[in-house]
Design a protein around this motif. Sequence first.
Motif: not given
Length: 143
Positions: A13-22, A39-57
């Motif tokens: 989850l952290s790796a996906l969050t790092i990739i999405g944030g980057a 726009p492709e980076l926005t969509e991919f980054g949005g998934w990184g934000t969601i995985t970040g929420m799961f990582a935080l939980a």
Amino acid sequence: MSVAVSRVVLGVLSALTIIGGAALVVMVVVYFGTSEYVPELTEFGGWGTITGMFALALYVAGAFHGPLPGRIGAGIGLAGAGYFASTIIAALVSLPAHRGGPQGNLEDGTLGFLWLVAGAFFAWRAATGRWPVEPLSSAAQER
């Protein structure tokens, strides 16, 4: 065994969050540097934000001792609060930018940077073995 599985899941989850944030940070650099919107980076980054929420939980649920329902509730609650707080911070940072594309891109980039840093923190904690909290021994519980 569950500690190892938890660390692996938090690491993924952290790796996906790092990739999405980057991806969101790169999107802002490209937008302001070469005046090109990707726009492709926005969509991919949005998934990184969601995985970040799961990582935080997951991180919060493993960060303290307590009954399982309480840890799950704290994890979900703080994940929602973390997303809300990061969105507010990103909106405040982007206020000085020109309305429209620049402001929206700066907001997305700030959100990506915040989750990039959070993902790096979670990955560091999982990799160094400082998470999750080890269960108390039976002798320590009796005290």
